[in-house]
Design a protein around this motif. Sequence first.
Motif, PDB file in Angstrom:
ATOM      1  N   GLY A  36      34.345  14.336   5.410  1.00 11.92           N
ATOM      2  CA  GLY A  36      34.961  15.650   5.303  1.00 11.92           C
ATOM      3  C   GLY A  36      34.143  16.610   4.467  1.00 11.92           C
ATOM      4  N   GLU A  40      39.036  19.618  -0.685  1.00 10.03           N
ATOM      5  CA  GLU A  40      39.511  18.370  -1.293  1.00 10.03           C
ATOM      6  C   GLU A  40      38.425  17.300  -1.273  1.00 10.03           C
ATOM      7  N   ALA A  41      37.739  17.179  -0.150  1.00 16.26           N
ATOM      8  CA  ALA A  41      36.671  16.183  -0.060  1.00 16.26           C
ATOM      9  C   ALA A  41      35.518  16.524  -0.995  1.00 16.26           C
ATOM     10  N   TRP A  57      43.758  12.335  -5.403  1.00 17.00           N
ATOM     11  CA  TRP A  57      43.117  11.924  -4.163  1.00 17.00           C
ATOM     12  C   TRP A  57      43.917  12.503  -2.998  1.00 17.00           C
ATOM     13  N   PRO A  58      43.271  13.146  -2.054  1.00 16.59           N
ATOM     14  CA  PRO A  58      44.004  13.592  -0.869  1.00 16.59           C
ATOM     15  C   PRO A  58      44.515  12.395  -0.076  1.00 16.59           C
ATOM     16  N   PRO A  59      45.674  12.522   0.564  1.00 14.83           N
ATOM     17  CA  PRO A  59      46.256  11.380   1.294  1.00 14.83           C
ATOM     18  C   PRO A  59      45.311  10.752   2.303  1.00 14.83           C
ATOM     19  N   ARG A  60      44.475  11.552   2.965  1.00 14.47           N
ATOM     20  CA  ARG A  60      43.615  10.982   3.996  1.00 14.47           C
ATOM     21  C   ARG A  60      42.480  10.131   3.414  1.00 14.47           C
ATOM     22  N   LEU A  61      42.284  10.206   2.066  1.00 11.33           N
ATOM     23  CA  LEU A  61      41.283   9.357   1.408  1.00 11.33           C
ATOM     24  C   LEU A  61      41.950   8.224   0.634  1.00 11.33           C
ATOM     25  N   ARG A  62      43.141   7.845   1.083  1.00  8.96           N
ATOM     26  CA  ARG A  62      43.904   6.793   0.417  1.00  8.96           C
ATOM     27  C   ARG A  62      43.115   5.477   0.371  1.00  8.96           C
ATOM     28  N   LEU A  78      43.438   0.068   5.922  1.00  6.28           N
ATOM     29  CA  LEU A  78      43.692   1.458   6.291  1.00  6.28           C
ATOM     30  C   LEU A  78      42.567   2.060   7.130  1.00  6.28           C
ATOM     31  N   ASP A  86      34.181   5.248   9.270  1.00  2.61           N
ATOM     32  CA  ASP A  86      35.169   4.188   9.082  1.00  2.61           C
ATOM     33  C   ASP A  86      34.545   2.820   9.307  1.00  2.61           C
TER      34      ASP A  86
END
Length: 421
Positions: A36, A40-41, A57-62, A78, A86
């Motif tokens: 990203g 946030e990233a 931490w943003p949710p998408r980087l959980r 995840l 990924d």
Amino acid sequence: MPEPTAPTAPTGPTALARPQPVGVFPLPAGYLLVPGDDDEAVAVRRDLAAGRIPAVWPPRLRALELAHRGELTAAADLLVGDDPIDRYNRFVLRPAGPPVEDPAALRAALGPEIGVLVDVVRFSNGALAEPPALTDETGEIAALVHATLAAASMSGDAPQRAVGQLNQAHEAAAPVSPGLAAQLRSAAADLRHGLEGPTDAVLADLVAAGEALDATDLVLARAELRLSLGSAYQQRAGDDAEGLRPAIEQYLAVLRLVTLDSAPEVFAAAQVNLATAYLAIPMTQTSDQLRIGVAIQGLRTALTVYTQRTHPQRWASAQLNLANALVYAPSQHRRENLVEAAGRFSQVVAARDERTDPIGYARALAGQGNALAHLGALQPAVKALTEAEDVFARAGSTDEAGVVHALLDELAQWATQARAT
């Protein structure tokens, strides 16, 4: 500490923004890529590159958040996407799969800018015998390649070459990844300390690296740096008791940063070095007894980490330091201390081989004889000391042989006077 430069626009097949905070924190979490290019990233990459754990931490980087918390299985679970990022992050967390990744295919999917990270991770995990070669990599990626080349040089017993590679790694990382740059500078300075001794330049680099690391959350790296700096100060001080003060301050700083549970090896090394420094300072007042007590307790703690099986050399050194401290420590339990000291010397004598380490064997024997002499066990004391003198002489250590001979003369005079009265 300077902040990393602004990220570049995403390029290549992975559309990955740079710089990435790879190599700042240890494997595996520290080698994960942050996808990203939104605000946030960018904030997460900036914090991690500076050696700080993001407060948010943003949710998408959980998955990355869980990995940095040590929850590696949950993090890997995840990462279910088939995109190269990924796949790479899954590979870092689960090098053996599932799913099983073909390294060549993953390198190609990541593209020429960052594909080399696959081999960096494989080399760091021991899955690759040789480090990857540097090609057209830049910034933090080039720094990691240089660092792996330095590691290979060290294992190949080429420390001077490793210093040069670490310096190149530091130069590549400094503009974009201050947390990584600080660690590389620390590693290079520590290696130079071993080659050059505690020179002004080495101390200056260690101090500068320490100041940079103090602004990070890299607790273990900070502790290791303080341990290295303390060792340099201690070596430089020699027999100067006052010169040991800076070393002691560094060792105490290490013990404030780590615990026996969080970093047993570093904690034990700091305890041993602190004890050695404390015992080297002459006792001038009654309160100094507390310092001796702290040294003895520190050595006992270190010996819960250093065992004869796992760390034979460090175990023997700590045993000898503890035994010597027990011989001369003022205490109401003088006899018990001497009995324990004689026993610890005896363990080291039994563990050392006169053929391969005659000096070490003789020193342990001399310590044993000295402890037995303090206990009044003259016959076994004389036997141990006589053998120690003989081994020292045959090994060419005439000064140590002379010290033992003088102690034997003392014992002979004492025995003569005892018989006369």
